[in-house]
Design an enzyme around this catalytic site. Sequence first.
Site, PDB file in Angstrom:
ATOM      1  N   GLU A   1       0.862  -0.810  -4.944  1.00 37.02           N
ATOM      2  CA  GLU A   1      -0.420  -0.052  -5.179  1.00 37.02           C
ATOM      3  C   GLU A   1       0.402   1.406  -5.539  1.00 37.02           C
ATOM      4  O   GLU A   1       1.018   1.878  -4.617  1.00 37.02           O
ATOM      5  CB  GLU A   1      -0.993  -0.110  -3.910  1.00 37.02           C
ATOM      6  CG  GLU A   1      -2.440   0.956  -4.088  1.00 37.02           C
ATOM      7  CD  GLU A   1      -2.308   2.190  -3.631  1.00 37.02           C
ATOM      8  OE1 GLU A   1      -3.289   2.949  -3.567  1.00 37.02           O
ATOM      9  OE2 GLU A   1      -1.895   2.398  -2.423  1.00 37.02           O
TER      10      GLU A   1
ATOM     11  N   ASP B   1       0.807  -1.333   0.134  1.00 34.84           N
ATOM     12  CA  ASP B   1      -0.052   0.054  -0.009  1.00 34.84           C
ATOM     13  C   ASP B   1       0.797   1.160  -0.068  1.00 34.84           C
ATOM     14  O   ASP B   1       1.787   1.358   0.825  1.00 34.84           O
ATOM     15  CB  ASP B   1      -0.808  -0.119   1.277  1.00 34.84           C
ATOM     16  CG  ASP B   1      -1.900   1.184   1.255  1.00 34.84           C
ATOM     17  OD1 ASP B   1      -2.587   1.279   0.466  1.00 34.84           O
ATOM     18  OD2 ASP B   1      -1.409   2.160   2.028  1.00 34.84           O
TER      19      ASP B   1
HETATM   20  C1  GLC Z   1      -3.814   3.668  -0.305  1.00 28.38           C
HETATM   21  C2  GLC Z   1      -5.335   3.091   0.017  1.00 28.38           C
HETATM   22  C3  GLC Z   1      -6.230   4.132   0.457  1.00 28.38           C
HETATM   23  C4  GLC Z   1      -5.425   4.727   1.750  1.00 28.38           C
HETATM   24  C5  GLC Z   1      -4.158   5.217   1.558  1.00 28.38           C
HETATM   25  C6  GLC Z   1      -3.377   5.326   2.624  1.00 28.38           C
HETATM   26  O1  GLC Z   1      -3.990   4.660  -1.341  1.00 28.38           O
HETATM   27  O2  GLC Z   1      -5.758   2.431  -1.211  1.00 28.38           O
HETATM   28  O3  GLC Z   1      -7.533   3.711   0.723  1.00 28.38           O
HETATM   29  O4  GLC Z   1      -6.389   5.734   2.069  1.00 28.38           O
HETATM   30  O5  GLC Z   1      -3.261   4.142   0.853  1.00 28.38           O
HETATM   31  O6  GLC Z   1      -3.077   4.102   3.302  1.00 28.38           O
END
Ligand code: GLC
Length: 596
Positions: free
Chosen positions: A286, A244
């Site tokens: 991500e 993430d």
């Molecule tokens: C990523 C997640 C999102 C979250 C962010 C902070 O972008 O997909 O939902 O707010 O990370 O962890």
Amino acid sequence: MADGLGALYPPEVAEVAAARLVDAAAEAFAERPADLARLDQVRTLRPDWFQSSGMVGYATYADRFAGDLAGVAAHIDHLRDLGVTYLHLLPLLATRPGDSDGGYAVADHRSVRPDLGTMDDLRDLARALRAAGISLVLDLVVNHVAREHPWAEAARAGDAHHRAFFLTFPDRTGPDAYEATLPEVFPDFAPGNFTWDDDLQAWVWTTFNAFQWDLDWANPEVLVAFAGIVFFLVNAGAEVLRLDALPFVWKRLGTDCQNQPEVHAVAAVLRALLRIVAPAVVLKAEAIVGPGELVRYLGAGRWSGRECDLAYHNTLMVQVWSTLASRDARLATQALRALPPKPAATAWATYVRGHDDIGWAVDDADAAAVGLDGFAHRAFLSDWYAGRFPGSPATGLVFQENPATGDRRISGTTASLAGAERAGDPGAQALVVGRILVAHAVVFGWGGIPVIWMGDEVAMVNDPGWADDPAHAGDNRWVHRPRMDWDLVARRDDDPVAGPVFRGLRHLARVRASLPQLHASVEAAVLDVAEPGVLAVRRAHPLGPLLGVYNFTESARSVPVPIPGGAGTDVLAGEVVSAEGVALAPYQARWIVAPT
Ligand code: GLC
């Protein structure tokens, strides 16, 4: 691994870290449960398992989908019915109380949120999913922890070792210097990137919410601690780890502190460790970043083939929505062509919607190349999906309007953005079905793992009660995170939108599984076609190419398509089509297979 560590730390520090990581890896390897060790062997012999065209993903919050982990297990049949082989359960580890950013403010990496179950329940669920041919995907939130996490608690209590896990500043000098070039992720409800903490008597780096404390990956202790968490989660049965907010983990003064070269080294080290301990497991980035940076997360240059195995295809997602709004595929053609090829051993995670907002990552140069102004086009997309542009049927919400940059991101379910809430008659409903299915056909036909967002399979619309929970009230992303409507699932065949959408997605999954051309090692190439409303994608293969032809308009089209031999079979409709003119009904998707 040594390479990655060498890119992060001075040589003597890297050497000590390497020795500690190898010891930890050996221990985790010895503790790996027998069934998972067996999976490691199987996948070592078939390392392309996640690239297969039989892969279909599904993403959801466990509680919103089915109450708790046991509830998820009870709905495996639904997932199997859709052809799902990969299940991303959004953060399920223990969080801080109250607002936890949908679980992305982790307070304990080694226990499950009590309302969802226990670690043993998670292990049981992973096993049940595996038995059904479904790989469990879990988040590894690498950029930050909750202010209530034991590391942060220790730091607040004065423990210097843990204070050094975070980026703290005694006064505004440091923060102000960084802020000069830092964007804001949540300008609405979490402006700025630093938060004063009374316990620390310092400013602490908080890119996201004030309660999410960024970690300092320049401190090797953070990496060693995370390696332990990685081993723990994969030995509990996670088969994919979603890194993430990976682009944010390395900070450098004078930059936007995203996509720094070191973030790739961090991922490469974690991957090397996984190859030792749990070769069955792959890493997913991500990285919701612009097209220019995206492919790098699948390994570029020195990290080619050594970084993440999977990454979200954010550009494709954005271009699908852009093309649906403009009914013109020329920008998508330009933007998707401009992407460099990805390494052959990796795969995209393709998607139409997810749990986050949609940010219009449209490159100015791509827009200019097709005669558009990037800023104006992004503004148009926000207006369109917020339902403010004349003729738009969408009912999205504006998320994080930023007056400084003009940015307006969008929340809303696929069905709501496709106009489902305003579709009062069968004609309008058919168009909604068409939009939802053509969008999914593109992501199912791209190559990689198409991931369905929970509820989209039955065209669930925006949750009108999204703000009822006080912990969600400030964050309208909850509008597209409804509770699963199992009643609608049960009566879907009586519903003019849910039924065709469900059957359409299931059909896409089944046909996809039979097409070797959709193995992710093959690159998708966007073709020029004579009709601006039509997107055409070619996937080369020794057995003959697959041509995906997608009508993004509300009217019938006919386009010549370069099918070798002059004719091919549309395997979605089971029809023969001619290269001279492929006829397309409104929003029709065709997957055309040509003989070699
Ligand atoms: C990523 C997640 C999102 C979250 C962010 C902070 O972008 O997909 O939902 O707010 O990370 O962890």
